[in-house]
Scaffold this active site. Structure first.
Site, PDB file in Angstrom:
ATOM      1  N   CYS A  39     -29.447  68.447  60.015  1.00  7.16           N
ATOM      2  CA  CYS A  39     -30.702  69.212  60.111  1.00  7.16           C
ATOM      3  C   CYS A  39     -30.981  69.703  61.524  1.00  7.16           C
ATOM      4  O   CYS A  39     -31.834  70.567  61.719  1.00  7.16           O
ATOM      5  CB  CYS A  39     -31.878  68.374  59.618  1.00  7.16           C
ATOM      6  SG  CYS A  39     -31.872  68.227  57.832  1.00  7.16           S
TER       7      CYS A  39
HETATM    8  N1  COA Z   1     -41.393  61.385  40.798  1.00  8.74           N
HETATM    9  C1  COA Z   1     -42.246  60.360  40.627  1.00  8.74           C
HETATM   10  N2  COA Z   1     -42.140  59.197  41.277  1.00  8.74           N
HETATM   11  C2  COA Z   1     -41.122  59.063  42.165  1.00  8.74           C
HETATM   12  C3  COA Z   1     -40.207  60.100  42.400  1.00  8.74           C
HETATM   13  C4  COA Z   1     -40.369  61.298  41.674  1.00  8.74           C
HETATM   14  N3  COA Z   1     -39.529  62.344  41.849  1.00  8.74           N
HETATM   15  N4  COA Z   1     -39.314  59.682  43.323  1.00  8.74           N
HETATM   16  C5  COA Z   1     -39.670  58.429  43.667  1.00  8.74           C
HETATM   17  N5  COA Z   1     -40.760  58.055  42.963  1.00  8.74           N
HETATM   18  C6  COA Z   1     -41.445  56.761  43.008  1.00  8.74           C
HETATM   19  C7  COA Z   1     -40.529  55.650  43.459  1.00  8.74           C
HETATM   20  O1  COA Z   1     -39.840  55.115  42.349  1.00  8.74           O
HETATM   21  C8  COA Z   1     -41.524  54.656  44.030  1.00  8.74           C
HETATM   22  O2  COA Z   1     -42.116  53.942  43.004  1.00  8.74           O
HETATM   23  P1  COA Z   1     -42.511  52.386  43.216  1.00  8.74           P
HETATM   24  O3  COA Z   1     -43.547  52.396  44.296  1.00  8.74           O
HETATM   25  O4  COA Z   1     -43.030  51.996  41.878  1.00  8.74           O
HETATM   26  O5  COA Z   1     -41.245  51.690  43.624  1.00  8.74           O
HETATM   27  C9  COA Z   1     -42.597  55.551  44.648  1.00  8.74           C
HETATM   28  O6  COA Z   1     -42.483  56.813  43.994  1.00  8.74           O
HETATM   29  C10 COA Z   1     -42.442  55.749  46.129  1.00  8.74           C
HETATM   30  O7  COA Z   1     -41.085  56.125  46.423  1.00  8.74           O
HETATM   31  P2  COA Z   1     -40.561  56.378  47.872  1.00  8.74           P
HETATM   32  O8  COA Z   1     -39.127  56.801  47.820  1.00  8.74           O
HETATM   33  O9  COA Z   1     -40.908  55.228  48.741  1.00  8.74           O
HETATM   34  O10 COA Z   1     -41.451  57.656  48.266  1.00  8.74           O
HETATM   35  P3  COA Z   1     -41.910  58.173  49.672  1.00  8.74           P
HETATM   36  O11 COA Z   1     -43.372  58.131  49.718  1.00  8.74           O
HETATM   37  O12 COA Z   1     -41.138  57.560  50.792  1.00  8.74           O
HETATM   38  O13 COA Z   1     -41.489  59.710  49.594  1.00  8.74           O
HETATM   39  C11 COA Z   1     -39.778  61.191  50.467  1.00  8.74           C
HETATM   40  C12 COA Z   1     -40.116  60.092  49.449  1.00  8.74           C
HETATM   41  C13 COA Z   1     -38.292  61.495  50.358  1.00  8.74           C
HETATM   42  C14 COA Z   1     -40.576  62.426  50.151  1.00  8.74           C
HETATM   43  C15 COA Z   1     -40.153  60.716  51.890  1.00  8.74           C
HETATM   44  O14 COA Z   1     -39.681  59.421  52.112  1.00  8.74           O
HETATM   45  C16 COA Z   1     -39.609  61.583  52.990  1.00  8.74           C
HETATM   46  O15 COA Z   1     -39.755  62.793  53.000  1.00  8.74           O
HETATM   47  N6  COA Z   1     -38.991  60.953  54.005  1.00  8.74           N
HETATM   48  C17 COA Z   1     -38.450  61.665  55.132  1.00  8.74           C
HETATM   49  C18 COA Z   1     -37.196  62.263  54.701  1.00  8.74           C
HETATM   50  C19 COA Z   1     -36.589  63.198  55.662  1.00  8.74           C
HETATM   51  O16 COA Z   1     -37.182  63.779  56.508  1.00  8.74           O
HETATM   52  N7  COA Z   1     -35.310  63.350  55.503  1.00  8.74           N
HETATM   53  C20 COA Z   1     -34.589  64.258  56.281  1.00  8.74           C
HETATM   54  C21 COA Z   1     -33.704  64.918  55.328  1.00  8.74           C
HETATM   55  S1  COA Z   1     -32.760  66.062  56.177  1.00  8.74           S
END
Ligand code: COA
Length: 388
Positions: free
Chosen positions: A171
């Site tokens: 990225c």
């Molecule tokens: N729909 C509904 N629920 C979902 C889901 C979806 N598509 N994906 C995950 N969940 C659920 C999970 O199962 C989890 O449930 P639980 O609490 O019962 O275990 C809950 O939502 C939270 O999941 P989590 O993965 O911890 O979500 P988050 O709040 O961390 O958000 C991202 C996920 C990816 C959006 C976030 O972590 C993020 O953007 N991080 C930074 C990533 C980044 O910048 N990466 C660089 C890439 S180049």
């Protein structure tokens, strides 16, 4: 229509060694996928999977898959839609992957094609002729092939002499490309360098993975970095650049040549994008905020006084926290514009799209920051000031 007549600039003007951004370009695919469309397709795939495996799921041998949700995606990431090169197959529960025809070697490859469109726009906006460009860097995370370099194909398609090469810092590829281009200018080794970031991210995204299927979108950007001596009237002085990398497995893609040396796992999900999103969020925010503040201090730039931050577009919450630490207050949309709501995460191109779409209104003397962060971990900061 802007002129593309050769300027013969470098042969007539003494170079300064001061790098500037002369212009940017953007290619946006026509098709978009909304969260509603994405989730409907994903959930239909889940229903089919669970129905087909009902007995095994009941016996505890196979885990049932869970539905995705529009509300979760928007709340957790800020993404509402993304542009893609090939919509229908991605939404087809039987395919869930883009379908792009393989082209004969004699034809311009698709990654080069969208890079060329963005690059031509940057050249037109700077009224720069291809003959006056010295180098092309293709700085992107999703290379279509290993070699010959995409940059050289783009260079050839544009009619640029000199040289080109690819660089991949995930990225942060575009900001690493900007510093590399700026260093060529500072060293006097080039007067005009194109940094092109075509990102067909839909190819590496696992559209069947609930945790990440909503993240990425396709796009291409281009930035023309030049010596101040030949810059067009409207340009941005590059005040300083800073890069940082710290190894982490929290964003990883194990696709590569050695996959065929272990065919048993060649098609496993780790050969696509995989991340520990929570850890990334927690670890990258302080790393990036610290890097920006330290470098601003070294450059004697008033961080809190910066007019605008064009941050990497991965997660609205991360940007909120980073902008707050840098500016010292909660940033509004004008101070830290968002494009990930309509573009999704476009990997290296995100901060460049934000800059391209949200910089015309700034006035001479305004300072700002283009900043990326992502896999590696990697982070890049480019401090700019609108020229008088
Ligand atoms: N729909 C509904 N629920 C979902 C889901 C979806 N598509 N994906 C995950 N969940 C659920 C999970 O199962 C989890 O449930 P639980 O609490 O019962 O275990 C809950 O939502 C939270 O999941 P989590 O993965 O911890 O979500 P988050 O709040 O961390 O958000 C991202 C996920 C990816 C959006 C976030 O972590 C993020 O953007 N991080 C930074 C990533 C980044 O910048 N990466 C660089 C890439 S180049």
């Amino acid at each position: 229509m802007a002129s593309t007549a050769p300027t013969k600039a470098a042969t007539e003007i003494a170079l300064t060694g001061r790098p500037v951004i002369s212009a940017t370009g953007l290619f946006t695919p026509e098709e978009t996928i909304t969260n509603e469309e994405l989730v409907a397709s994903f959930n239909s795939f889940v229903d089919r999977h669970n129905a087909a495996n009902a007995d095994a799921i009941a016996a505890g041998e196979v885990e049932a898959l869970a539905h995705s949700s529009v509300e979760f995606i928007e709340k957790a990431s800020g993404i509402k839609a993304r542009h893609v090169m090939s919509k229908a197959p991605i939404l087809d529960p039987d395919t869930m992957c883009p379908r792009l025809d393989e082209r004969p070697n004699e034809e311009l490859s698709i990654m080069a094609e969208i890079g060329v469109i963005a690059a031509r726009q940057a050249l037109d906006r700077a009224e720069r002729a291809p003959e006056d460009v010295d180098a092309v860097l293709c700085a992107a995370s999703n290379m279509q092939r290993a070699y010959p370099a995409m940059a050289i194909e783009i260079q050839q398609a544009l009619g640029i002499e000199g040289f080109g090469f690819d660089m991949n810092v995930a990225c942060s590829s575009a900001t690493f490309g900007l510093q590399t281009a700026a260093d060529y200018i500072r060293a006097g080794n080039a007067k005009s360098v194109l940094v092109v970031s075509p990102e067909i991210t839909s190819g590496h995204l696992n559209w069947r993975d609930r945790d990440s299927h909503f993240i990425f979108g396709d796009v291409a950007t281009a930035v023309l970095v030049e010596d101040a001596a030949i810059a067009p009237r409207e340009h941005w002085d590059i005040l300083g650049t800073k890069l940082k990398t710290v190894f982490s497995n929290n964003i990883r893609n194990n696709f590569g040549f050695l996959n065929r040396a272990h065919p048993e796992t060649a098609g496993a999900p780790d050969k696509l994008f995989v991340q520990e999103g929570r850890k990334v969020f927690k670890e990258v925010v302080p790393m990036v905020a610290e890097m920006i503040l330290e470098e601003a201090e070294r450059l004697e730039i008033d961080a809190a006084g910066m007019r605008r931050l064009w941050l990497h577009q991965a997660n609205a919450g991360m940007n909120r926290l980073i902008a707050q630490r840098v500016l010292g207050h909660e940033a509004n949309a004008d101070e830290s514009p968002t494009v990930l709501d309509t573009y999704g995460n476009t990997s290296s191109a995100g901060s460049i799209i934000a800059f391209h779409l949200n910089s015309d209104d700034l006035v001479a003397g305004d300072t700002g920051l283009i900043c990326s962060f992502g896999a590696g971990y990697s982070a890049g900061a480019v401090f700019v000031r609108k020229a008088a």
